[in-house]
Enzyme design. Structure first.
Site, short mmCIF file in Angstrom:
data_model
loop_
_atom_site.label_atom_id
_atom_site.label_comp_id
_atom_site.label_asym_id
_atom_site.label_seq_id
_atom_site.Cartn_x
_atom_site.Cartn_y
_atom_site.Cartn_z
N GLU A 252 6.87 15.75 -16.33
CA GLU A 252 6.01 16.45 -15.39
C GLU A 252 6.03 15.75 -14.23
O GLU A 252 6.35 14.71 -13.79
CB GLU A 252 4.55 16.22 -15.75
CG GLU A 252 4.22 16.66 -17.24
CD GLU A 252 2.99 16.23 -17.82
OE1 GLU A 252 1.88 16.22 -16.88
OE2 GLU A 252 2.98 16.13 -19.08
N GLU A 363 -3.73 22.41 -12.82
CA GLU A 363 -4.83 21.95 -13.87
C GLU A 363 -5.96 21.19 -13.42
O GLU A 363 -5.58 20.40 -12.18
CB GLU A 363 -3.88 21.23 -14.92
CG GLU A 363 -4.83 20.39 -16.04
CD GLU A 363 -3.95 19.63 -16.59
OE1 GLU A 363 -4.58 18.99 -17.83
OE2 GLU A 363 -2.83 19.31 -16.64
#
Length: 448
Positions: A252, A363
């Site tokens: 990520e 997110e």
């Protein structure tokens, strides 16, 4: 008789002396006990016996020692130190002394100073005219610590970890790690009620069903407001492999605001990796062994500067993650010029071959602390329909295919748990290629 008399006198004196010593001893013990009781009262520790207090002191000292040792492992001796205007301390550490090389499998590792191959079609344009929405350009950005200096060649910049950073974590072992329950979702098969029970909410686009060897995006940078210190807001790329159970592999990269991790509300560049669904392996940035940094200009976890403003200038960052087809390492590039480093292929199981899913988007953590939806923002804190200059965006999103070429993703899906809280809208245009706007304010009249 005289001797016997003297003996009795001697024993009598001895007994008297022993009685005096015993009385003094008892008095001393009573005084000590009273002092200890007073000490406990003054320190606020009531109701516990002596052994409990001793155990508590011992445990406190033990924790302090553990924290000190962990700080020593993370904060390698610097060749130069830079004090950033935001309060960060950036240590310029010799490239061979970075935390990655504490890994037992990296003890004799030869640092790969550059990737063998870049994906075909790699083009990063830091400042580019925006087509369609507005005749306005997005602008390049840097990191705040650059205002006070740079790290010399042969070193890498590492944000120094402070004692308070570790003390904010649930434990030393969990410092710098995501919660084990924080598995990314599988949009086509998972039920929304199963996904949202972790308290994480998303607004993403994704591709799956093929083999992927990397991904790219240009993301504009904001400073979303966070309601609770244990919540965060991030915008990132996910490179995913394996099932969404205990064996998930993930790489990520993006930007985030995380008060719990960094101790402030600044927007920071970050990376993350795991090979077991966030359980024991992996961490943010350089907070464990794993990622090998080769670049001396960009610091993981350091704040990004400047950031975009509502109806003002837009600043974005370009990120590319790809797998070197020769060595099998996963590389990270920032912007046009900065190849930051790589995750060695042996760290992973499924990603030693390829990724099975790519996600791009935002997110947040919704802790519902007051039994209402959080007001933590995603992206700019505004809904995607507001468009350029007001909403968060990802533009020029691409995947790396089996021929090591960048191409537009096919069969792009979108996903969000509650579109009334955070939403996503994708599109396609000339200069922006495949893009999407995303984000939202969290709690509002439609998202109670």
């Amino acid at each position: 008789m005289m001797a016997a008399h003297l003996l009795r006198r001697s024993w009598g004196g001895t007994i008297s002396l022993l009685i005096v010593i015993l009385l003094i001893s008892c008095s001393s013990q009573m005084t000590s006990a009273a002092a200890a009781h007073a000490s406990r009262k003054s320190s606020g520790g009531g109701g516990g016996g002596g052994s409990s207090s001793s155990s508590s002191i011992s445990m406190s000292q033990h924790n302090k020692l553990d924290v000190h040792q962990h700080l020593k492992r993370l904060n390698k001796p610097p060749l130069k130190t830079i004090k950033s205007p935001d309060g960060d301390i950036i240590d310029c550490v010799h490239i061979a002394h970075q935390p990655a090389f504490d890994h037992p499998l990296l003890k004799n590792h030869t640092i790969q100073t550059r990737p063998n191959f870049h994906p075909e079609g790699t083009k990063f344009e830091e400042s580019k005219r925006v087509s369609g929405q507005k005749a306005r350009s997005s602008k390049p950005m840097t990191q705040l610590w650059h205002l006070k200096g740079r790290c010399p060649e042969g070193t890498i910049p590492i944000r120094r970890t402070k004692k308070d950073d570790i003390l904010r974590a649930k434990s030393i072992e969990r410092f710098g790690k995501k919660k084990p329950t924080n598995i990314p979702h599988q949009p086509r098969s998972a039920q929304p009620d199963l996904i949202t029970q972790t308290g994480h909410q998303h607004a993403i686009v994704y591709v799956e069903g093929d083999k992927y060897y990397g991904a790219k995006a240009t993301i504009n940078v904001w400073e979303p407001k966070i309601q609770q210190p244990n919540e965060f807001s991030l915008s990132q790329i996910w490179i995913l492999g394996g099932t969404f159970g205990q064996d998930l592999n993930s790489i990520e990269a993006g930007w985030q605001v995380s008060p719990d991790l960094y101790g402030d509300n600044r927007t920071r560049l970050f990376t993350y990796w795991t090979s077991d669904a966030y359980q024991a392996t992996g961490c943010y940035n350089l907070l464990c062994t794993g990622f090998i940094q080769i670049n001396n200009e960009v610091a993981m976890g350091a704040s990004i500067f400047p950031i975009s403003g509502y109806r003002e200038s837009q600043y974005d960052i370009s990120l590319l993650v790809w797998k070197d087809p020769k060595e099998g390492n996963w590389w990270l590039q920032f912007g046009n010029d900065y190849v930051l480093g790589y995750w060695p292929g042996f760290l992973f199981s499924y990603l030693t071959d390829s990724a099975s899913m790519i996600e791009w988007g935002g997110e947040i953590v919704n802790s519902e602390s007051d039994e209402q939806h959080t007001t933590t923002e995603m992206g700019s804190g505004h809904f995607p329909e507001e468009g350029f200059g007001k909403a968060g965006y990802f533009r020029n999103i691409q995947i790396v295919d089996g021929s090591n070429s960048l191409r537009d993703p096919k069969g792009l899906g979108t996903f969000t748990e509650q579109s009334s809280c955070y939403d996503v809208r994708n599109g396609k245009s000339g200069d922006w290629g495949t893009y999407f706007f995303y984000g939202g304010p969290g709690r509002n009249p439609s998202c109670p």
